[in-house]
Scaffold this motif. Sequence first.
Motif, PDB file in Angstrom:
ATOM      1  N   GLY A  84      67.209  21.443  11.736  1.00  0.00           N
ATOM      2  CA  GLY A  84      67.246  22.898  11.661  1.00  0.00           C
ATOM      3  C   GLY A  84      68.674  23.422  11.569  1.00  0.00           C
ATOM      4  O   GLY A  84      69.643  22.717  11.845  1.00  0.00           O
ATOM      5  N   ILE A  85      68.786  24.671  11.202  1.00  0.00           N
ATOM      6  CA  ILE A  85      70.084  25.294  10.987  1.00  0.00           C
ATOM      7  C   ILE A  85      70.989  25.174  12.217  1.00  0.00           C
ATOM      8  O   ILE A  85      72.146  24.784  12.111  1.00  0.00           O
ATOM      9  CB  ILE A  85      69.908  26.775  10.593  1.00  0.00           C
ATOM     10  CG1 ILE A  85      69.199  26.893   9.239  1.00  0.00           C
ATOM     11  CG2 ILE A  85      71.244  27.509  10.578  1.00  0.00           C
ATOM     12  CD1 ILE A  85      69.969  26.354   8.072  1.00  0.00           C
ATOM     13  N   SER A  86      70.481  25.502  13.390  1.00  0.00           N
ATOM     14  CA  SER A  86      71.353  25.481  14.573  1.00  0.00           C
ATOM     15  C   SER A  86      71.707  24.067  15.018  1.00  0.00           C
ATOM     16  O   SER A  86      72.711  23.880  15.703  1.00  0.00           O
ATOM     17  CB  SER A  86      70.715  26.241  15.728  1.00  0.00           C
ATOM     18  OG  SER A  86      69.593  25.547  16.227  1.00  0.00           O
ATOM     19  N   THR A  87      70.915  23.091  14.618  1.00  0.00           N
ATOM     20  CA  THR A  87      71.208  21.708  15.016  1.00  0.00           C
ATOM     21  C   THR A  87      72.052  20.957  14.002  1.00  0.00           C
ATOM     22  O   THR A  87      72.554  19.883  14.299  1.00  0.00           O
ATOM     23  CB  THR A  87      69.899  20.924  15.277  1.00  0.00           C
ATOM     24  OG1 THR A  87      69.110  20.931  14.095  1.00  0.00           O
ATOM     25  CG2 THR A  87      69.107  21.528  16.419  1.00  0.00           C
ATOM     26  N   THR A  88      72.230  21.523  12.817  1.00  0.00           N
ATOM     27  CA  THR A  88      72.976  20.809  11.780  1.00  0.00           C
ATOM     28  C   THR A  88      74.201  21.547  11.269  1.00  0.00           C
ATOM     29  O   THR A  88      75.065  20.949  10.653  1.00  0.00           O
ATOM     30  CB  THR A  88      72.072  20.529  10.560  1.00  0.00           C
ATOM     31  OG1 THR A  88      71.629  21.775  10.017  1.00  0.00           O
ATOM     32  CG2 THR A  88      70.880  19.673  10.935  1.00  0.00           C
TER      33      THR A  88
END
Length: 146
Positions: A84-88
Amino acid sequence: MQDYLNYFVNNQLPIVVGEFGDQHSDGNPDEDAIMATAQSLRAGYMGWSWSGNGSGVEYLDMVDGFDAGSLTTWGTRFLTGTNGISTTSKPATVYGVSGGNSGSTAPNGYPHCASSSSDPDPDPDGDGWGWENSRSCVVKGGSADA
């Protein structure tokens, strides 16, 4: 999809994977494969969509009623799930998030604006960016010089 994206990456061509959801009436995309492949190839991706869908495709909304505090199942998956965006994601280095600065350039490589008596405020709008000698520069201590 992997072959298609690999072609672009291997040939150093720009690509962004865009406008996919976790389901759709025209066919069920494999969002897990899309996001994992894009992440592994360091390719950008954008899911569809933030909010405001109608006509039976409201399931594509990532938030309810444009409220960032009200994630849908798709929004939670896209923003905080695996790949996901916040994890990558990482802030772009142009914003100077890599640390402090003691030299003549900002952490992002842009030159600092030099204060002079003829232009004591190179950043009148306070956004951290200035214009000097016909080029963009970062104002020391400004928001772009974090």
